[in-house]
Scaffold this motif. Structure first.
Motif, mmCIF file in Angstrom:
data_model
loop_
_atom_site.group_PDB
_atom_site.id
_atom_site.type_symbol
_atom_site.label_atom_id
_atom_site.label_comp_id
_atom_site.label_asym_id
_atom_site.label_seq_id
_atom_site.Cartn_x
_atom_site.Cartn_y
_atom_site.Cartn_z
ATOM 1 N N CYS A 1 -2.466 9.439 7.137
ATOM 2 C CA CYS A 1 -2.266 8.467 5.469
ATOM 3 C C CYS A 1 -1.142 9.270 4.794
ATOM 4 O O CYS A 1 -1.200 8.549 3.884
ATOM 5 C CB CYS A 1 -3.551 8.458 5.124
ATOM 6 S SG CYS A 1 -4.771 7.501 6.038
ATOM 7 N N ARG B 1 -5.041 0.217 3.281
ATOM 8 C CA ARG B 1 -3.687 0.342 3.948
ATOM 9 C C ARG B 1 -2.960 1.498 3.133
ATOM 10 O O ARG B 1 -1.676 1.552 3.302
ATOM 11 C CB ARG B 1 -2.751 -1.067 3.846
ATOM 12 C CG ARG B 1 -3.295 -1.870 5.092
ATOM 13 C CD ARG B 1 -2.509 -3.278 4.980
ATOM 14 N NE ARG B 1 -2.380 -4.045 3.805
ATOM 15 C CZ ARG B 1 -1.744 -5.042 3.646
ATOM 16 N NH1 ARG B 1 -0.792 -5.397 4.744
ATOM 17 N NH2 ARG B 1 -1.735 -5.867 2.565
ATOM 18 N N HIS C 1 -0.992 4.356 1.794
ATOM 19 C CA HIS C 1 -0.346 5.610 2.443
ATOM 20 C C HIS C 1 0.611 6.362 1.526
ATOM 21 O O HIS C 1 1.413 5.611 0.919
ATOM 22 C CB HIS C 1 0.545 4.874 3.798
ATOM 23 C CG HIS C 1 0.959 6.072 4.706
ATOM 24 N ND1 HIS C 1 2.132 6.783 4.337
ATOM 25 C CD2 HIS C 1 0.560 6.528 5.811
ATOM 26 C CE1 HIS C 1 2.451 7.543 5.300
ATOM 27 N NE2 HIS C 1 1.555 7.460 5.939
ATOM 28 N N GLY D 1 0.752 -1.202 -0.111
ATOM 29 C CA GLY D 1 -0.063 -0.267 0.097
ATOM 30 C C GLY D 1 0.757 1.401 -0.015
ATOM 31 O O GLY D 1 0.167 2.253 -0.078
ATOM 32 N N ARG E 1 -8.179 4.613 -0.971
ATOM 33 C CA ARG E 1 -8.428 3.917 0.373
ATOM 34 C C ARG E 1 -9.730 3.133 0.598
ATOM 35 O O ARG E 1 -9.944 2.400 1.399
ATOM 36 C CB ARG E 1 -8.090 4.980 1.337
ATOM 37 C CG ARG E 1 -6.447 5.365 1.651
ATOM 38 C CD ARG E 1 -6.320 6.330 2.550
ATOM 39 N NE ARG E 1 -6.923 5.970 4.099
ATOM 40 C CZ ARG E 1 -6.363 5.118 4.823
ATOM 41 N NH1 ARG E 1 -5.219 4.651 4.572
ATOM 42 N NH2 ARG E 1 -6.583 4.734 6.278
ATOM 43 N N HIS F 1 -8.496 -0.009 -0.782
ATOM 44 C CA HIS F 1 -7.111 -0.189 -0.427
ATOM 45 C C HIS F 1 -6.941 0.437 0.974
ATOM 46 O O HIS F 1 -6.017 1.624 0.780
ATOM 47 C CB HIS F 1 -6.028 0.033 -1.479
ATOM 48 C CG HIS F 1 -6.261 -0.543 -2.693
ATOM 49 N ND1 HIS F 1 -5.710 -1.940 -2.864
ATOM 50 C CD2 HIS F 1 -6.648 -0.361 -3.873
ATOM 51 C CE1 HIS F 1 -5.929 -2.218 -4.363
ATOM 52 N NE2 HIS F 1 -6.755 -1.294 -4.804
#
Length: 415
Positions: free
Chosen positions: A291, A264, A266, A233, A259, A262
């Protein structure tokens, strides 16, 4: 002439190696010119560049009005040495950007007594009145213009909404008319892409036949793939400035969309935000503070360490004259999402060649491409391999130096 050892006075009005591409260009091009057997002395203003062995540095200090941690500072009276300093401060206080013009005047003064020491002057994008004066002093002069600064001006102007803000943008870009006038006088201009060449001809008034295209390069020994594990991610973007041109707002908006599928995801941004910038406000409005990480300026090897862990990289710019971040990501074998802004297609190829390519300023298209890459390991692997090969074949500093030296030789034949 092509085999002649040349003596080059290289001008860099600011050489920060961690912000913007001027310091990177100065360091790597001069190193490779020396490796080809030429002599190079860099004349630079603050922040001074990092240079490699064999490249001489002559400091040409100004007032350093934009230094951290006190930008737009008021110098002490004893710091003012001459009329150039006074003029630089006056332009800054009026809302303009004086560094290119003031530096060029100082550099002209330093070089005036050294005509016998060099064969030519290479100006890296100051295009100040002092550079025009060097022509009058008898110097052969070539200048690099990475892209037409009129594009930055137009995008910044469109991003503001009040008359006061528009006037501020107009004042800041007051140096553009100077650069247009000086560029029109120079016998040879180097730029980094066909897109930039067309823009310089159309918007800066440079005759197209005087413009030569010499792409910039990547240090492929530093920017190279890693065999280590990547963080699921993880998305990385490198920006030289927190400005509308770099497309951070569409990228942040895209992250919010990504997000949902997905969680995760970042985003790590190599750069420093302004607290009142649209990007910072968008992050807060969308609740993405946890994030998104801004790293601030980093050394090249620190950037590579981040690329080693990133699953994908994104270049969301509305316009790029070339895009070193795109080339550096590809050199590291990181699969890339890029826009079609400016010269980016010249760097990354068509959609699916070495990157997924989307229109600039389109958060939904960015989100779709990012989500597609995050969900497809095979596609990530293929794009990473093709991107690395594309850089090795097209964008190395050794190739940049050889082509630049050929341009020097051509200039000296007609001067």
């Amino acid at each position: 002439m092509p085999g002649r050892r040349l003596r080059i006075a290289f001008l860099a009005f600011r050489g920060n190696p961690h912000s913007g591409g001027q310091g990177v260009y100065t360091r790597h091009l001069t190193r490779e010119l020396v490796a080809l057997g030429h002599e190079v002395e860099v004349f630079a203003g603050q922040p001074y560049p990092v240079l490699d062995e064999g490249v001489r540095l002559t400091e040409v200090p100004g007032l350093d009005l934009y230094r951290q941690p006190d930008p737009w500072r008021t110098p002490a009276p004893e710091e003012f040495r001459d009329w150039i300093d006074v003029g630089e401060f006056a332009v800054m206080r009026s809302g303009g950007y004086p560094e290119p013009g003031a530096f060029s005047q100082r550099a002209r003064r330093v070089l005036r007594g050294r005509r016998s020491d060099f064969d030519l002057v290479h100006d890296n994008q100051s295009l100040g009145w002092g550079v025009a004066g060097m022509l009058d002093d008898g110097w052969p002069v070539v200048a690099t213009m990475h892209h037409p600064i009129t594009v930055d001006r137009a995008i910044d102007y469109e991003a503001v909404t009040t008359d006061a803000a528009r006037e501020s943008v107009r004042r800041w870009y007051g140096f553009v008319e100077m650069q247009q006038a000086v560029a029109a006088r120079l016998p040879k201009i180097l730029t980094v892409s066909s897109c930039s060449a067309d823009g310089l001809a159309a918007e800066m008034g440079v005759p197209r036949h005087r413009i030569s295209i010499v792409p910039v390069g990547v240090d492929c020994e530093v920017f190279r793939p890693s065999s280590g594990p990547r963080t699921p991610g993880s998305i990385m973007a490198t920006v030289s400035a927190d400005s509308p041109l770099k497309g951070l707002v569409p990228l942040v908006e895209a992250l919010a969309k990504v997000r949902t599928e997905h969680p995760r995801a970042h985003l790590t941004i190599v750069g420093r935000p302004r607290l009142d910038s649209p990007a910072a406000k968008t992050i807060e409005a969308l609740g993405l503070e946890e994030c998104v990480t801004f790293t601030g300026p980093l050394e090249a090897r620190q950037i590579v360490e981040l690329y080693d862990r990133a699953e994908i990289a994104v270049v969301p710019s509305l316009y790029e004259g070339f895009s070193l971040p795109a080339a550096e990501a590809m050199a590291c074998g990181v699969p890339l999402v890029a826009t079609t802004g400016g010269a980016l297609p010249e760097v990354v190829g068509r959609d699916g060649d070495a990157a997924l390519v989307v229109p600039p300023g389109d958060p939904s298209a960015l989100a779709a491409a990012i989500g597609r890459l995050l969900g497809d390991a095979d596609l990530r692997a293929r794009l990473g391999e093709v991107g690395r090969a594309r850089v090795l074949n097209r964008f190395t500093w050794q190739a940049t130096a050889r082509a630049t030296a050929d341009q020097y030789a051509g200039l000296l034949q007609v001067c």
